[in-house]
Design a protein around this motif. Sequence first.
Motif, PDB file in Angstrom:
ATOM      1  N   GLU A 108       0.828  -1.196   0.000  1.00 16.40           N
ATOM      2  CA  GLU A 108       0.000   0.000   0.000  1.00 16.40           C
ATOM      3  C   GLU A 108       0.872   1.260   0.000  1.00 16.40           C
ATOM      4  O   GLU A 108       1.841   1.346   0.766  1.00 16.40           O
ATOM      5  CB  GLU A 108      -0.920   0.007   1.219  1.00 16.40           C
ATOM      6  N   LYS A 353      -2.187   6.689  -6.727  1.00 14.53           N
ATOM      7  CA  LYS A 353      -3.096   5.688  -6.173  1.00 14.53           C
ATOM      8  C   LYS A 353      -3.887   6.217  -4.979  1.00 14.53           C
ATOM      9  O   LYS A 353      -3.595   7.270  -4.423  1.00 14.53           O
ATOM     10  CB  LYS A 353      -2.306   4.447  -5.749  1.00 14.53           C
ATOM     11  N   ILE A 355      -6.028   4.222  -1.444  1.00 11.02           N
ATOM     12  CA  ILE A 355      -6.352   2.994  -0.725  1.00 11.02           C
ATOM     13  C   ILE A 355      -7.789   3.111  -0.241  1.00 11.02           C
ATOM     14  O   ILE A 355      -8.165   4.111   0.394  1.00 11.02           O
ATOM     15  CB  ILE A 355      -5.414   2.766   0.477  1.00 11.02           C
ATOM     16  N   ASP A 368      -8.786  -4.130   2.209  1.00 14.81           N
ATOM     17  CA  ASP A 368      -8.377  -2.918   1.498  1.00 14.81           C
ATOM     18  C   ASP A 368      -8.277  -3.201   0.009  1.00 14.81           C
ATOM     19  O   ASP A 368      -7.913  -4.308  -0.411  1.00 14.81           O
ATOM     20  CB  ASP A 368      -7.006  -2.431   1.981  1.00 14.81           C
ATOM     21  N   ILE A 370      -6.363  -1.405  -3.299  1.00 11.19           N
ATOM     22  CA  ILE A 370      -5.482  -0.373  -3.841  1.00 11.19           C
ATOM     23  C   ILE A 370      -5.972  -0.068  -5.248  1.00 11.19           C
ATOM     24  O   ILE A 370      -6.048  -0.961  -6.099  1.00 11.19           O
ATOM     25  CB  ILE A 370      -4.017  -0.843  -3.884  1.00 11.19           C
TER      26      ILE A 370
END
Length: 448
Positions: A108, A353, A355, A368, A370
């Motif tokens: 992450e 990105k 999360i 999670d 991504i």
Amino acid sequence: MALAENFTLLTDLYQLTMGQAYFREGRLGRATFSLFIRSYPLNRGYFVSAGLKDVIDYLQALSFDAEALDYLAAQKFFSAEYLHYLSSLKFTGDLWAIPEGRIFFADEPIVEITAPIVEAQLVETFVINQMHLQTLIATKAARCVHAAARRPLADFALRRAHGSDAGMKVARASFLAGFAGTSNVRAGQQYGIPLVGTMAHSFIMSFEHEVDAFRSYVAAFPNNAVLLIDTYDSAVGAQNAVIVAKEMASRGEKLIGVRIDSGDLAEQARIVRKIFDAANLPEVKIIGSGGLDEYDLAELSAADTPFDSYGVGTKMGTSADAPWSDMSYKLVAYEERATLKLSTGKASWPGPKQIYRSREGANKFAGDVIGTRDEELSAEKLLQEFVRGGEPVNNYPSLAESRKLFAEEFAALPESVKALRNPARYPVTFSEKLNELRERTTREVSDN
């Protein structure tokens, strides 16, 4: 606390030499770099974000003063034109990051920086340096807090930390992750962390009789004395502490506690507790210390050892069983073009990105995803914007606020992921859109 020293030259040489090559080619477009940890160190199932405040302070102060430029000129690496360019360089970019105190997982992005490529490249070394240490320590400290089963912990790591700066960051990161205080007086001053301390064996040894050392100490600190009782024999030390505690009681004072720093801590704690209880002194606390880590604390907790709190030093302050992680800072976009690395075992994911975190019953973390920065998934977004155009977007949270955030995060982490050994792997996946971007970028790179 803003940085008091200019750390601009605290970088690797190749950051500056690449900068000159970028400059010479006129390659000064905006680039995005992503900071992440590729894999988990031994027995780790999560990480605690820490160090971001120092990164933001560093970006705000980034500049080459005359002394720095003269030094670089003397190295004969750099052109006069490039040094002139550096003379006016400031950080003008953006920073998105996971706030300090939040829990994150392998792969992450912790920090993403978008700026003209020379700026974004130059800061890599410092960003990793700060985030790596403090994240490792906050994670280690969180494990210790969990293992101690609600018994308060104090940071005793300063004397064996890897330098004065590391000692300061250990105190801050451990407090963020739930420690109750620190023995580091400077950290107490700068970060507002409660101070905790007792005495050393040298104080006891300087007296002919142990009981006289105790009497001297409580005379100096009648309201907050903690006596170290294992210099010679913990049971005898406890009996001497009983004598002094009763003398204090006759004066309307109270002995706060005693500390045991060596030997079989569990056995000694039980003996000492019996001595104080038999003397009708149940309020005297027992503190344990001496090379403790989360594994020791878990054993002591499982055995219901009568310690009231612990001092934790060397092994926490160096993250002894996992002193490094595979933290990387990779270029993921340049001038709107997504980029990635395909090296075996070190492949990266392209593009800026975000999360996205889902939760389930009792607000527990469920998983999670991504994804790309511009996706709108039905989940909580972890990365926040902290710097835009070189300027802070909002007031940075206080250490107390980050500490509270960590407590909330840790309570929401599944117990199986908190395990000290062989923790469960928290589910982290990649969105369909990010997978498509990776496949497309891989084809473009492979065609070169």
